[in-house]
Motif scaffolding. Structure first.
Motif, PDB file in Angstrom:
ATOM      1  N   UNK A  86      -5.214 -47.427  -5.751  1.00  0.00           N
ATOM      2  CA  UNK A  86      -5.781 -48.536  -6.517  1.00  0.00           C
ATOM      3  C   UNK A  86      -7.289 -48.638  -6.336  1.00  0.00           C
ATOM      4  N   UNK A  87      -7.810 -48.168  -5.210  1.00  0.00           N
ATOM      5  CA  UNK A  87      -9.249 -48.242  -4.953  1.00  0.00           C
ATOM      6  C   UNK A  87      -9.892 -46.906  -5.276  1.00  0.00           C
ATOM      7  N   UNK A  88     -10.821 -46.909  -6.211  1.00  0.00           N
ATOM      8  CA  UNK A  88     -11.474 -45.683  -6.643  1.00  0.00           C
ATOM      9  C   UNK A  88     -12.227 -45.047  -5.480  1.00  0.00           C
ATOM     10  N   UNK A  89     -12.108 -43.720  -5.383  1.00  0.00           N
ATOM     11  CA  UNK A  89     -12.853 -42.995  -4.366  1.00  0.00           C
ATOM     12  C   UNK A  89     -12.171 -42.918  -3.021  1.00  0.00           C
ATOM     13  N   UNK A  90     -10.951 -43.454  -2.889  1.00  0.00           N
ATOM     14  CA  UNK A  90     -10.246 -43.383  -1.616  1.00  0.00           C
ATOM     15  C   UNK A  90      -9.840 -41.938  -1.348  1.00  0.00           C
ATOM     16  N   UNK A  91     -10.138 -41.439  -0.155  1.00  0.00           N
ATOM     17  CA  UNK A  91      -9.740 -40.100   0.243  1.00  0.00           C
ATOM     18  C   UNK A  91      -8.383 -40.163   0.929  1.00  0.00           C
ATOM     19  N   UNK A  92      -7.519 -39.208   0.624  1.00  0.00           N
ATOM     20  CA  UNK A  92      -6.222 -39.166   1.288  1.00  0.00           C
ATOM     21  C   UNK A  92      -5.944 -37.754   1.768  1.00  0.00           C
ATOM     22  N   UNK A  93      -5.440 -37.644   2.966  1.00  0.00           N
ATOM     23  CA  UNK A  93      -5.073 -36.367   3.534  1.00  0.00           C
ATOM     24  C   UNK A  93      -3.776 -35.885   2.882  1.00  0.00           C
ATOM     25  N   UNK A  94      -3.710 -34.642   2.426  1.00  0.00           N
ATOM     26  CA  UNK A  94      -2.453 -34.124   1.882  1.00  0.00           C
ATOM     27  C   UNK A  94      -1.452 -33.840   2.999  1.00  0.00           C
ATOM     28  N   UNK A  95      -1.045 -34.902   3.686  1.00  0.00           N
ATOM     29  CA  UNK A  95      -0.279 -34.771   4.930  1.00  0.00           C
ATOM     30  C   UNK A  95       1.012 -33.989   4.734  1.00  0.00           C
TER      31      UNK A  95
ATOM     32  N   UNK B  28     -10.123 -36.105   8.809  1.00  0.00           N
ATOM     33  CA  UNK B  28      -8.746 -36.346   8.384  1.00  0.00           C
ATOM     34  C   UNK B  28      -7.799 -35.233   8.807  1.00  0.00           C
ATOM     35  N   UNK B  29      -8.348 -34.132   9.326  1.00  0.00           N
ATOM     36  CA  UNK B  29      -7.546 -32.949   9.624  1.00  0.00           C
ATOM     37  C   UNK B  29      -7.406 -32.733  11.127  1.00  0.00           C
ATOM     38  N   UNK B  30      -6.366 -32.013  11.555  1.00  0.00           N
ATOM     39  CA  UNK B  30      -6.292 -31.594  12.954  1.00  0.00           C
ATOM     40  C   UNK B  30      -7.517 -30.774  13.317  1.00  0.00           C
ATOM     41  N   UNK B  31      -7.931 -30.842  14.564  1.00  0.00           N
ATOM     42  CA  UNK B  31      -9.201 -30.251  14.994  1.00  0.00           C
ATOM     43  C   UNK B  31      -9.397 -28.796  14.574  1.00  0.00           C
ATOM     44  N   UNK B  32      -8.415 -27.898  14.743  1.00  0.00           N
ATOM     45  CA  UNK B  32      -8.697 -26.517  14.356  1.00  0.00           C
ATOM     46  C   UNK B  32      -9.030 -26.377  12.876  1.00  0.00           C
ATOM     47  N   UNK B  33      -8.417 -27.222  12.037  1.00  0.00           N
ATOM     48  CA  UNK B  33      -8.671 -27.148  10.605  1.00  0.00           C
ATOM     49  C   UNK B  33      -9.981 -27.842  10.252  1.00  0.00           C
ATOM     50  N   UNK B  34     -10.198 -29.031  10.819  1.00  0.00           N
ATOM     51  CA  UNK B  34     -11.420 -29.761  10.543  1.00  0.00           C
ATOM     52  C   UNK B  34     -12.661 -28.994  10.960  1.00  0.00           C
ATOM     53  N   UNK B  35     -12.578 -28.274  12.076  1.00  0.00           N
ATOM     54  CA  UNK B  35     -13.727 -27.509  12.547  1.00  0.00           C
ATOM     55  C   UNK B  35     -14.100 -26.379  11.598  1.00  0.00           C
TER      56      UNK B  35
END
Length: 577
Positions: free
Chosen positions: A40-49, A94-101
């Protein structure tokens, strides 16, 4: 074992993983149950969990095994204090450390075009991306974003050669930036034409087939200026999300709030004019790219590439020999494009084979053994008898849910999560539109055995239901349920190795001499295409389908199962319960 991951954190949140040349891809909406995973809120980021977790689990790897992680940049607003580095940090968190890095960002439009080009099988192509808006164009242009982008595409380089830029126009409060967004233009007009409750763009494209474009052609053409060098200019507010400012065409002021006030004929005539002018504008840009690149192939992606009516004639109108539309041209496809970019351009791996299907997602799981809906009974362990039994049901004009194998990636059901029906009966089309609560003018698509396509259709279909073609006039009467008002159909070509419904089509062809079926998405109104066997059982009952096939189990409505003969297998016997 090289492995790369592509992610989309924005609209149509999704994940795509390539491991040892095998592709896994899924959209988050199939787990959340929220269409487009829209917030509902424009620009909200969501992790493709869930989609990310499924990809890793299906491939049997952990985040530590991933060599490269790419995502499409989407934040549009340096003016709001967000820069590319800040967006990367925001997404990485938003990602686990190995992926976020390891996360790196690719522009939204480049991710779109990679989702097409790197699966097209062509070495040299022009690339065109058109949508409502993509990545930021930079601080010097305020909150302006990618809207129309052209590429020269080759195996060793991705060269951006055309970029639509905002223009500046006077306004009562000072200079105003006017954005050339054909994506916003089409959606803006669609919301003024299609009353709330129906999907705007798809409904307008369907309604256009009933209209006379000549009635409003000049009025609509005056709204889109096509200049030299492929430039397109659209006045404010039609290149934006503003649908409340009245647009006076004919004797009516069109707004989203007044869409229902116009008659169906009035709305169809305006829809026809918009479709025509929109197609002309896209063709104008594509012709410019053909002149710049000299390429014989055009790769088209972005949300506007879902306009299957345009796609049916774009190549010929723009001077190309071939058109390749990305299998998933909407925003979810940017995860696929990001993964393919990493696989080919960062790791230097060979290109994946040209796909004939998009079954890159999860299997449906086990058919539920308890809690079957009232009015239905299940027949299990049909094995090789399933396809002949379902073909007999379809030949008898029954409507069947079809859930087989890995889920499709993208907005179309391609024979893995489909509702199927006989293509020759318009009463079936009317019943389906009523069951799915769709406007009566909405057509259904045919899925045809590839080797028979030319006997029934004029024009090139594709495996992803992305193009409209002409139905051969001498054949149209036999398949009335899939022929639109203007004699066209949005065609899915089913190749020999398609795993979803190739065998079923062959059995139906042997039984009826028709090499095609009506194919539509298996979902409830306003929800995504379903994912699991359990969801399919629930939806079949709610939609009041006649039957449902999940793997080799058949769920039958009592009014069919309890008839003297019941469903027939290929030997003419009632399958054992």
């Amino acid at each position: 074992m090289p492995a790369v991951l592509g992610l989309n954190f924005h609209h149509d949140t999704s994940a795509a993983l390539i491991v040892d040349g095998r592709l896994y891809a899924a959209e988050e909406e199939r787990w959340s149950g929220i269409k487009h995973h829209r917030h509902t809120h424009k620009g909200v980021l969501t992790n493709p969990t869930h989609s990310l977790a499924w990809c890793l689990d299906a491939a049997g790897i952990t985040p530590a095994d991933i060599d490269a992680v790419w995502a499409a940049s989407m934040r549009p607003a340096p003016a709001a204090g967000r820069w590319l580095g800040e967006e990367r940090e925001e997404l990485a968190a938003l990602l686990p450390a190995p992926l976020g890095d390891r996360l790196r960002l690719i522009s939204h439009h480049t991710a779109h075009i990679m989702a097409g080009y790197l699966l097209s099988g062509h070495d040299h192509a022009a690339g065109l991306v058109i949508d409502a808006g993509g990545s930021s164009l930079g601080a010097d242009f305020g909150p302006s974003r990618e809207r129309i982008t052209g590429y020269d595409l080759r195996p060793d380089r991705v060269d951006r050669i055309h970029q639509a830029m905002p223009t500046v126009a006077p306004d009562t409060t000072g200079p105003r930036r006017v954005h050339p967004s054909l994506g916003h233009f089409y959606r803006n007009l669609a919301m003024r034409i299609i009353p709330p409750g129906d999907e705007p763009e798809g409904s307008m494209m369907a309604l256009a087939a009933f209209g006379d474009p000549g009635r409003h052609r000049e009025d609509v053409r005056s709204l889109v200026r096509m200049d030299a060098d492929g430039e397109v200019r659209i006045p404010h507010p039609l290149g934006s999300a503003d649908t409340t400012t009245p647009l006076v065409i004919g004797d009516r002021a069109w707004t989203a709030d007044s869409a229902a006030d116009a008659t169906l004929t009035e709305r169809a005539d305006l829809a026809a004019a918009v479709q025509e002018v929109f197609a002309d504008a896209v063709t104008h840009v594509a012709r410019h790219l053909q002149r710049l690149t000299g390429a014989s192939t055009l790769v088209f992606s972005g949300g506007c590439a879902l306009n299957s009516h345009l796609n049916g004639h774009l190549a010929a109108d723009a001077g190309f020999e071939t058109l390749f539309v990305a299998p998933a041209p909407h925003d979810a496809g940017t995860a696929l494009g990001a993964a393919l970019y990493a696989w080919n351009y960062q790791l230097g791996q060979p290109r994946l084979a040209v796909p004939i299907d998009a079954g890159w997602g999860p299997e449906p799981g086990r058919f539920p053994t308890t809690g079957l809906p009232a009015g239905y009974q299940a027949i299990s362990h049909l094995g090789e008898r399933l396809e002949p039994t379902v073909a007999a049901l379809l030949a008898d004009r029954h409507i069947v849910g079809w859930v087989q194998g890995p889920m499709e990636f993208g907005p179309r059901a391609l024979g893995h999560r489909s509702i199927l029906a006989h293509p020759g009966d318009t009463s079936t089309r009317e019943r389906l539109n009523a069951l799915k609560q769709r406007a009566a003018y909405r057509p259904f698509a045919p899925a045809v055995l590839a080797e028979h396509a030319a006997d029934w259709f004029d024009g090139d279909g594709d495996p992803f239901m992305n193009r409209v073609v002409k139905v051969r006039p001498d054949r149209a009467e036999q398949v009335r349920a899939v022929v639109h008002h203007d004699g066209t159909a949005r065609l899915q070509v089913v190749e020999a190795h398609h795993q979803g419904m190739r065998s079923l089509l062959e059995d139906f062809h042997r039984r009826t001499n028709l090499p095609l079926l009506l194919n539509t998405s298996f979902n409830l109104k306003g929800t995504p295409i379903l994912r699991t066997a359990e969801q399919a059982v629930h939806a079949a009952a709610e939609l009041r389908l006649d039957a449902l096939a999940v793997d080799d189990t058949l769920l039958l409505a009592d009014h069919i199962a309890n008839t003297p003969n019941g469903p027939l297998n290929s030997a003419g016997e009632r399958p054992a319960s």
